[in-house]
Design an enzyme around this catalytic site. Structure first.
Site, PDB file in Angstrom:
ATOM      1  N   HIS A   1       2.937   4.305  -1.724  1.00 41.36           N
ATOM      2  CA  HIS A   1       2.878   5.069  -2.972  1.00 41.36           C
ATOM      3  C   HIS A   1       4.242   5.058  -3.654  1.00 41.36           C
ATOM      4  O   HIS A   1       5.267   5.084  -2.983  1.00 41.36           O
ATOM      5  CB  HIS A   1       2.493   6.525  -2.684  1.00 41.36           C
ATOM      6  CG  HIS A   1       1.128   6.687  -2.131  1.00 41.36           C
ATOM      7  ND1 HIS A   1       0.844   6.551  -0.785  1.00 41.36           N
ATOM      8  CD2 HIS A   1      -0.049   6.974  -2.737  1.00 41.36           C
ATOM      9  CE1 HIS A   1      -0.440   6.751  -0.592  1.00 41.36           C
ATOM     10  NE2 HIS A   1      -1.012   7.004  -1.758  1.00 41.36           N
TER      11      HIS A   1
ATOM     12  N   ASP B   1      23.563 -11.856   3.112  1.00 46.22           N
ATOM     13  CA  ASP B   1      23.731 -12.636   1.887  1.00 46.22           C
ATOM     14  C   ASP B   1      25.199 -12.768   1.509  1.00 46.22           C
ATOM     15  O   ASP B   1      25.660 -13.856   1.155  1.00 46.22           O
ATOM     16  CB  ASP B   1      22.953 -11.991   0.745  1.00 46.22           C
ATOM     17  CG  ASP B   1      23.120 -12.749  -0.561  1.00 46.22           C
ATOM     18  OD1 ASP B   1      22.881 -13.976  -0.562  1.00 46.22           O
ATOM     19  OD2 ASP B   1      23.495 -12.126  -1.562  1.00 46.22           O
TER      20      ASP B   1
ATOM     21  N   MET C   1       8.705   4.312   5.388  1.00 41.09           N
ATOM     22  CA  MET C   1       8.849   2.946   4.868  1.00 41.09           C
ATOM     23  C   MET C   1      10.064   2.829   3.960  1.00 41.09           C
ATOM     24  O   MET C   1      10.738   1.796   3.938  1.00 41.09           O
ATOM     25  CB  MET C   1       7.579   2.503   4.143  1.00 41.09           C
ATOM     26  CG  MET C   1       6.365   2.366   5.051  1.00 41.09           C
ATOM     27  SD  MET C   1       6.658   1.393   6.560  1.00 41.09           S
ATOM     28  CE  MET C   1       7.144  -0.171   5.869  1.00 41.09           C
TER      29      MET C   1
ATOM     30  N   LEU D   1       0.801  -1.221   0.000  1.00 37.16           N
ATOM     31  CA  LEU D   1       0.000   0.000   0.000  1.00 37.16           C
ATOM     32  C   LEU D   1       0.837   1.276   0.000  1.00 37.16           C
ATOM     33  O   LEU D   1       0.315   2.367   0.221  1.00 37.16           O
ATOM     34  CB  LEU D   1      -0.971  -0.016   1.188  1.00 37.16           C
ATOM     35  CG  LEU D   1      -1.938  -1.210   1.174  1.00 37.16           C
ATOM     36  CD1 LEU D   1      -2.790  -1.230   2.426  1.00 37.16           C
ATOM     37  CD2 LEU D   1      -2.799  -1.216  -0.072  1.00 37.16           C
TER      38      LEU D   1
END
Length: 162
Positions: free
Chosen positions: A77, A128, A113, A75
């Site tokens: 943008h 990794d 975010m 959600l």
């Protein structure tokens, strides 16, 4: 108490409509840690890791991730970020790497975010690249340090907000 902005009156997830919001400068900082053995951290610091420059790779991964947050978090943008910074610091006294990210834009929605994604993906990239020499590294905590701009006001870790 604040409402969950991504849940509508029917209890369904939806993307927030930001079209009516004013454009303001928005900034967010986040951090993440990767704990590891001293020998693993030493390989990163002295550049002897066989996969190359771990910090440079993690920095680029974090920057790329911030720019693609909208593709990862349903959600969010798509944003035109004006700045993404990812800094990595070896902390040998704690056998860990600290990652701090900063995201900025002038826009209608925040960049929390994006900052969290940048720090998280940089941490995952370190994992990794180093998993061949150590599989039990620990990622975390990951947290928002600060945000500014927007209707909800400013936030800084350690300051009380109701």
């Amino acid at each position: 108490m604040s409402q969950l902005t991504h849940i509508n009156a029917a209890g369904e997830a939806h993307m927030v409509d930001v079209s009516g919001k004013a454009e303001t400068v928005r900034e967010a900082r986040a951090e993440a840690y990767v704990e590891m053995q001293a020998t693993t951290l030493a390989m990163i610091i002295d550049g002897s890791h066989h996969k190359g420059d771990v910090f440079a790779t993690a920095r680029i991964a974090g920057i790329q991730a911030a720019k693609r947050t909208w593709e990862l978090i349903p959600l969010c943008h798509p944003l035109m970020l004006s700045k993404v910074e990812v800094n990595l610091q070896a902390q040998p006294e704690h056998n860990r790497v600290r990652i701090e990210s900063l995201c900025r834009l002038t826009g209608k929605t925040g960049v929390e975010m994006e900052a969290l994604t940048a720090a998280s993906v940089a941490a995952l990239t370190i994992y990794d690249m180093c998993k061949a020499v150590q599989k039990d590294m620990v990622i975390g905590p990951v947290r928002l340090l600060a945000k500014s701009g927007g209707k909800s006001g400013d936030f800084k870790v350690g300051e009380c907000h109701d």
